[in-house]
Scaffold this motif. Sequence first.
Motif, short mmCIF file in Angstrom:
data_model
loop_
_atom_site.label_atom_id
_atom_site.label_comp_id
_atom_site.label_asym_id
_atom_site.label_seq_id
_atom_site.Cartn_x
_atom_site.Cartn_y
_atom_site.Cartn_z
N VAL A 907 8.06 3.17 5.49
CA VAL A 907 8.17 1.73 5.40
C VAL A 907 9.50 1.31 6.01
CG1 VAL A 907 8.26 -0.26 3.86
CG2 VAL A 907 6.80 1.68 3.32
N GLU A 908 9.44 0.46 7.04
CA GLU A 908 10.64 -0.06 7.68
C GLU A 908 11.44 -0.84 6.64
OE1 GLU A 908 11.75 -2.93 11.49
OE2 GLU A 908 9.69 -2.48 10.98
N ASP A 909 12.76 -0.69 6.69
CA ASP A 909 13.60 -1.33 5.67
C ASP A 909 13.37 -2.83 5.61
OD1 ASP A 909 16.41 0.89 6.26
OD2 ASP A 909 14.72 1.05 4.88
N ALA A 910 13.23 -3.46 6.77
CA ALA A 910 13.03 -4.91 6.80
C ALA A 910 11.67 -5.30 6.23
CB ALA A 910 13.17 -5.43 8.23
N GLY A 913 10.33 -5.62 1.57
CA GLY A 913 9.99 -6.75 0.71
C GLY A 913 8.50 -7.03 0.66
N LYS A 914 7.78 -6.64 1.71
CA LYS A 914 6.34 -6.83 1.74
C LYS A 914 5.66 -5.96 0.68
CE LYS A 914 2.40 -5.90 4.83
NZ LYS A 914 2.01 -5.45 6.18
N TYR A 915 6.24 -4.78 0.44
CA TYR A 915 5.61 -3.83 -0.48
C TYR A 915 6.19 -3.92 -1.90
CZ TYR A 915 3.62 -1.76 3.70
OH TYR A 915 2.93 -1.57 4.87
N GLY A 974 1.12 -5.94 -10.06
CA GLY A 974 1.77 -7.26 -10.13
C GLY A 974 2.96 -7.25 -11.05
N THR A 975 2.83 -6.59 -12.20
CA THR A 975 3.94 -6.51 -13.16
C THR A 975 5.12 -5.75 -12.58
OG1 THR A 975 2.33 -6.52 -14.96
CG2 THR A 975 4.56 -5.80 -15.50
N ALA A 976 4.85 -4.67 -11.81
CA ALA A 976 5.91 -3.83 -11.24
C ALA A 976 6.47 -4.40 -9.94
CB ALA A 976 5.37 -2.42 -11.02
N GLY A 977 5.94 -5.54 -9.45
CA GLY A 977 6.45 -6.12 -8.22
C GLY A 977 5.92 -5.46 -6.96
N LEU A 978 4.86 -4.63 -7.09
CA LEU A 978 4.27 -3.96 -5.92
C LEU A 978 3.30 -4.93 -5.26
CD1 LEU A 978 3.70 -0.52 -7.66
CD2 LEU A 978 5.43 -1.03 -5.91
N ALA A 979 3.86 -5.82 -4.42
CA ALA A 979 3.13 -6.99 -3.91
C ALA A 979 1.94 -6.59 -3.05
CB ALA A 979 4.08 -7.88 -3.12
N LEU A 999 -15.58 4.52 1.20
CA LEU A 999 -14.65 5.38 1.95
C LEU A 999 -13.42 4.59 2.40
CD1 LEU A 999 -17.13 7.51 4.09
CD2 LEU A 999 -15.73 8.29 2.18
N LEU A 1000 -13.69 3.39 2.96
CA LEU A 1000 -12.58 2.56 3.43
C LEU A 1000 -11.71 2.10 2.25
CD1 LEU A 1000 -11.19 1.15 5.79
CD2 LEU A 1000 -12.77 -0.77 5.51
N LEU A 1001 -12.36 1.74 1.15
CA LEU A 1001 -11.61 1.34 -0.06
C LEU A 1001 -10.69 2.46 -0.52
CD1 LEU A 1001 -13.03 -0.45 -3.18
CD2 LEU A 1001 -11.75 1.64 -3.47
N GLN A 1002 -11.26 3.68 -0.58
CA GLN A 1002 -10.47 4.82 -1.06
C GLN A 1002 -9.28 5.08 -0.15
OE1 GLN A 1002 -12.86 8.31 -1.56
NE2 GLN A 1002 -11.27 9.48 -2.59
N ASP A 1003 -9.50 4.97 1.18
CA ASP A 1003 -8.40 5.21 2.14
C ASP A 1003 -7.29 4.18 1.96
OD1 ASP A 1003 -10.50 6.30 4.93
OD2 ASP A 1003 -9.69 7.35 3.20
N GLU A 1004 -7.67 2.88 1.89
CA GLU A 1004 -6.66 1.82 1.81
C GLU A 1004 -5.90 1.88 0.49
OE1 GLU A 1004 -8.80 -1.53 4.66
OE2 GLU A 1004 -8.04 -2.08 2.68
N ILE A 1005 -6.60 2.06 -0.63
CA ILE A 1005 -5.94 2.11 -1.93
C ILE A 1005 -5.03 3.33 -2.03
CG2 ILE A 1005 -6.29 2.27 -4.42
CD1 ILE A 1005 -6.95 -0.46 -3.29
N SER A 1006 -5.51 4.48 -1.53
CA SER A 1006 -4.70 5.72 -1.58
C SER A 1006 -3.41 5.54 -0.77
CB SER A 1006 -5.50 6.90 -1.03
OG SER A 1006 -6.59 7.18 -1.87
N GLN A 1007 -3.54 4.91 0.42
CA GLN A 1007 -2.36 4.68 1.26
C GLN A 1007 -1.35 3.79 0.54
OE1 GLN A 1007 -3.15 3.45 5.29
NE2 GLN A 1007 -1.30 2.21 5.37
N GLU A 1008 -1.84 2.70 -0.07
CA GLU A 1008 -0.94 1.77 -0.76
C GLU A 1008 -0.29 2.42 -1.98
OE1 GLU A 1008 -1.03 -1.15 1.95
OE2 GLU A 1008 0.17 -1.13 0.13
N ILE A 1009 -1.06 3.23 -2.73
CA ILE A 1009 -0.50 3.92 -3.90
C ILE A 1009 0.56 4.92 -3.46
CG2 ILE A 1009 -1.03 5.56 -5.76
CD1 ILE A 1009 -3.65 4.09 -6.22
N THR A 1010 0.31 5.65 -2.35
CA THR A 1010 1.29 6.61 -1.84
C THR A 1010 2.61 5.91 -1.50
OG1 THR A 1010 -0.49 7.99 -0.96
CG2 THR A 1010 1.72 8.38 -0.09
N ILE A 1011 2.50 4.76 -0.79
CA ILE A 1011 3.71 3.99 -0.44
C ILE A 1011 4.43 3.54 -1.72
CG2 ILE A 1011 4.52 1.82 0.59
CD1 ILE A 1011 2.27 2.12 2.66
#
Length: 1021
Positions: A907-910, A913-915, A974-979, A999-1011
């Motif tokens: 995740v780029e430093d700038a 804030g998105k994440y 939402g509570t943890a600020g993970l926008a 499959l697409l749901l699993q990929d996207e959610i897994s990626q976001e959880i990893t970040i």
Amino acid sequence: SERRFRNFFENAIGLMSMHDLEGNIIAVNEKGRETLNYTVEESIKLNLKDLVPEYNWPALEDYNKRILENKEDIGTMILKSKDGQEIIWIYHNMMEYDEKGNPYVMSTALNATERVILEKDLIQTKKLLEQTNSVAQVGGWFVNTKDNSLYWSQSTKDIHKMDRHYNPTIEEAMSFYTNQNDKRIRKLFDNAVNKGIPFDEELQINRNDGAVIWVRVKGIPEFENGECVRVFGIIQDIDEFKKTYLELAKKEAMLQSFVSDVPNALAMFDTNLNYLAVSKVWKDEFLLNDVELIGNHLFEISPESTQLRKDIYYEAIKGRTHIDENFVLKLPEKEAENYHLLVTPWHLSDGVIGGIIVSAQNITHAVKTNKELQNAKVAADIANRAKSEFLANMSHEIRTPLNGVIGFSDLLLKTPLNEMQTQYLNYINESGESLLSILNDILDFSKIESGKMEFLIEKSNIYELVGQVMNVILYQSQRKGIELLLNIEPGLPKFVWFDQSRIKQVLVNLLGNAVKFTEEGEIELKVTKVKTDDTHITLRFAVRDTGIGIPYDKQQRIFDAFTQEDSSVSKKYGGTGLGLTISNNILKYMQSKLTLTSELLQGSIFSFDIKVPYEIDHEDTVEDLEDLNIKTALIVDDNESNRIILQHMLNYKNIESRLAENGMQAYEILKSGARFDIILMDYHMPEISGIDTIKKIKELFNQQDEISPLVVLHTSSEELDVINAFRQEENSFSLLKPIKSDELYHTLKKAIHHISDENTLKVQTVEEPEEVIHFPNALSVLLVDDNEVNMVLNNRMIYSLIPNAQLVEKTDGLQAIDACRLKTFDIILMDVQMPILNGIEATKQIRQLPNYQNIPIIGITAGNTVEEKQKCLEAGMNDFLPKPLRQKDLLEILLKNLPTSAQTYQVEDAERGKYLNMDLLNQQIDGDEEFKKIFLNLVLQELNISQENINNATETKDIQETKQLLHKLRGSAGTAGLANLAKTTAKWESEIDINPDFLLLQDEISQEITIALNLINELIN
């Protein structure tokens, strides 16, 4: 004398009685007692009130007064007999005095009951007769020929609208008859009087109120001793009846004429199937010109009628309509012929069936013609299938070598090359893409001609769509030095439902033409809202250029297939002339069309409107309305259209802007004292460039010991070195043209955060860090393709993406099945069209093998159609790749269908804030470092559990369980600020019902959880 009086009294034939002035009966004679049914003893005990009915007592009181005053009274009175019978008497009473001088009343009365009843009956009968005559509008009359007098009844006077006191003469009565009717009635009356001939005639009279009506006049002469002594008769008002009769007669005549002259075989029958009316065509058609039809039975006229025909007619009489669009009828003297037969009942006014109507239209010629057309259609369908097969084969045969040309040139361009080699390879690659584009145009045109154009309606991000379209032609426009403008009306919904690929095809075609026919100036893609309601929005897409323009008289021709405005255009600019035709036909399928406004040498505007369902993204709406905390801006750009577009974008965020058309003008504005929160500066400008202008502005602010405002440089993607150098400077940011509103707002927001948060790192470079993807070691891949070039290309692409892959190559479906029996592969790339056994059949058989129910099989085909893709999926393939194969498309498929180990998402430093919303997280922790550790560890634990549970739910494809887990995860994020994690889970929670792509749901959610896990771990450490 007393004895004689008593004898007269007792033997009187009527009622004789005596009563005193109080009404007490003194005596009643024998006839009276007998009539009233009283004895002598009973009678002398009676009072008049005992005899007079109670309801008549008021009349009795009047009688007593009269007798006292007048000493005499005559009238009628009702008395009751002993058994209650009421008897009407006509009396004559006189007051007398006895020997003592006491007054009493002597009464003599006759029983008038029967007479009164008869009179009443006579009156009622007369009244009834008069009322009947009045209702029936019948009046009586008679003429006394001896004295020539005439009598009219009241009804006769009413018919003539004369006063009840009117008594006409014979001449006056005759004068009511009009014109010829006057002569006729006189003649009829003369014949009755002189010859004894009665008459009954319908004539017209002119009533006293001026109305002319029809009457029926009937007269009967009466003779005595050979001489007519009187003529009596009736007159009846028959106006309504006569007019109705005449109207019916008129309609019957019209009907007869219609039936007779109708250009169709038509006949009308009664319920006994006797002819009532028949057309001339019926007689001609069925050879009945010499036969008397009216009144005769249908089956007596046509004894050869089959039982089927008889059943049809009899059923119609019962109320059942029969229609036969191809009724075959064989007459004795004719060949069998085809008829459109209609047999239907006709009804009387009261709804009762009056008979049937038979219509028989000879369609023998049409049947023969249709049969010829059907044979021609069969032949045409065979030819069309042959054409489709030819086009499919042609597509396959051309795409296969193109696959090698484009694929290998694409791979070779990624290797170290000198400048000339790179240039030549680019020419090869572009030539291959051009040939592919021409092939696609021809195939699309063929689909349109055959009506087989396919559409896939899906949820589409309109901002991403136009961004992708602009990126396609960005390089071409930059190479020609043309300004590319993107103008999207602020506030449009983010998501709409349409065929994204087809809309993109139309826009790329229009923009490609704009670049092709524009040598200098600008090209603008504009998207605006025409109208909207709760569910649908009408969007207008417009492409404007400053190119060569099109003469008015040739503007319509450009929409014709294979046609360009001028033959020299084709030689100079190239192209098939199919682009606009295909685009217009695509839009017709969407109930839209292209419109053109153009002026020679000034440019053109192609536009179209399309009505589509839309979806409001509520989170984006909140973000859309967010204030950027910027009040003023200075826009510096030499292109007027670009200045206006940027001004509109800023206005939407309530940012007041001032415009400058070059660097010097901007410098003078700032030098005069005007100050702005941010400056948007174009790089390419005449006289002084954007970079030089920024340097002069910073020098100005340094001289005046002021802090330089935020500066955003917008330019094309060619000057990466310039951009990177510029972005190293403080308060400096960059945007790539064409500027998109969301990118502008994002950059401005990033710039403001850069100032307000000292802990936020500066923007690094324009290039985002690449995502490193690791597939599992020693993946076994089966490649199946009968073309050697394709096999080599697929081999090189797989090795470049999965260096440690174990590849097995087979050239037909049977070999692939044999290979799968010997080994379980991790993934199979299967060509669809192959000899011996094609990819579709091979896939079906492989799916029957043990351990191959869930192995990814990817179809590769030159037939890039929805129908082709559907065949692949129905056969058991997981996905579909069109030829020519591109490495990025193959990578997407591999990521979607293969597990990736140790995927790292930087995740780029700038972008942090998105994440992760630190403000929200700090509110939760409230400066308590001890609680911070506990809270963040709980978040880590919840994220790991959620990932495992969601993976299990998606494996079983349990929609409800998945939705519940997503809802819970959204709350935790939402509570943890993970926008971004909260946003992604919210999106899938709302979409999974209509788009259950697990499959697409699993990929996207897994990626976001990893970040999210990486970010939380960084905070903990």
